[in-house]
Write an enzyme that holds these catalytic residues in place. Structure first.
Site, PDB file in Angstrom:
ATOM      1  N   TYR A 160       1.217 -27.583   6.924  1.00  0.00           N
ATOM      2  CA  TYR A 160       2.957 -27.243   6.980  1.00  0.00           C
ATOM      3  C   TYR A 160       3.003 -27.866   8.398  1.00  0.00           C
ATOM      4  O   TYR A 160       3.914 -28.825   8.027  1.00  0.00           O
ATOM      5  CB  TYR A 160       2.553 -26.590   6.717  1.00  0.00           C
ATOM      6  CG  TYR A 160       5.101 -25.971   6.530  1.00  0.00           C
ATOM      7  CD1 TYR A 160       5.809 -27.184   5.281  1.00  0.00           C
ATOM      8  CD2 TYR A 160       5.078 -25.454   6.716  1.00  0.00           C
ATOM      9  CE1 TYR A 160       7.403 -26.704   5.053  1.00  0.00           C
ATOM     10  CE2 TYR A 160       7.160 -25.708   7.343  1.00  0.00           C
ATOM     11  CZ  TYR A 160       7.426 -25.933   5.991  1.00  0.00           C
ATOM     12  OH  TYR A 160       8.848 -25.922   5.870  1.00  0.00           O
TER      13      TYR A 160
ATOM     14  N   SER B 194      12.347 -28.478  10.039  1.00  0.00           N
ATOM     15  CA  SER B 194      11.274 -27.023  10.461  1.00  0.00           C
ATOM     16  C   SER B 194      11.290 -26.667  11.569  1.00  0.00           C
ATOM     17  O   SER B 194      10.771 -27.329  12.184  1.00  0.00           O
ATOM     18  CB  SER B 194      10.141 -27.158   9.569  1.00  0.00           C
ATOM     19  OG  SER B 194      10.226 -25.275   9.066  1.00  0.00           O
TER      20      SER B 194
END
Length: 242
Positions: free
Chosen positions: A152, A139
């Site tokens: 995250y 990501s």
């Protein structure tokens, strides 16, 4: 073992939706046999039926090594050695850092980071034998952290570091590629348990212009390059994302 001619066998985790599902479609269309791994077995069975010959649905949880070992044995027996592994399974459970989110933190670490590591470990002998590719879906959060996405981001930064180390260990036999998408139109943000964060992130994703199919196309292109060329890292965002 399948006798269907193919470009190889691609194993895709998190194949029940989003980037995983789109990647399964793209690679099957490109001539790969595809092993669809996910917990939501009804979805991957429907996808395998739709794709037809050369598609195999296997119920699997990337946090369960024993289950992954069974899955790897089925792939080898029914399709042949995996030549591509797409570590796509992941969770994005954003929210403020607090004890109330501790279960979300644990799940993200187990799925996003340990899940990819364990799946790769289980399939590594097949990938090495086949001279294959590992594609890790990270990501933009693996490059930059912000308030509310700390754990995250930690899983994605960890995935990035591990991918680079693995790349060096496995060259030249197995290529390792890291894909780092920005905002992509998938169901990923709908799983956020923190109410205020869920509302804000889903409003952001409602305007997403990049689709899972766009990412799948990039993956298919990457693994189709001649073996003397390795594309190690791809960072991509919607053109309008800051």
């Amino acid at each position: 073992m399948s006798t269907t001619p193919s470009r190889g066998v691609a194993v895709i985790t998190g194949a029940s939706s989003g980037i995983g599902e789109a990647t399964a479609r793209a690679l099957h269309a490109a001539g790969f046999q595809v092993a669809l791994l996910a917990r939501r077995v009804d979805r991957i069975e429907a996808l395998a039926e739709e794709l037809g010959a050369g598609a195999l649905a296997i119920e699997a949880d990337v946090t369960d090594r024993d289950g992954l070992t069974v899955a790897a044995a089925r792939v080898r027996a029914e399709l042949g050695d995996a030549s591509v592994l797409v570590n796509n399974a992941g969770l994005m459970l954003l929210g403020p850092f607090s004890s109330g989110q501790r279960e979300d933190y644990r799940r993200m670490i187990e799925v996003n980071l340990l899940g990819a590591i364990t799946t790769t470990e289980v399939f590594l002998d097949q990938l090495t034998a086949a001279g294959g590719d590992i594609v890790n879906i990270s990501s933009v959060a693996g490059r930059t952290a912000r308030a509310g996405n700390g754990v995250y981001a930690a899983t994605k930064w960890g995935l990035n570091g591990w991918s680079e180390s693995l790349r060096q260990e496995l060259l030249p036999d197995v290529r390792v590629t890291l894909i780092e998408p920005g905002v992509v139109a998938t169901e990923l943000p709908t799983h956020i348990t923190h109410d205020a964060t869920n509302t804000a992130i889903n409003e952001l994703y409602a305007d997403a212009t990049v689709t899972a199919a766009d990412i799948a196309e990039v993956i298919a292109f990457t693994i189709s390059r001649p073996r003397h060329l390795a594309i190690n890292e791809i960072l991509l965002r919607p053109a309008g994302q800051a």
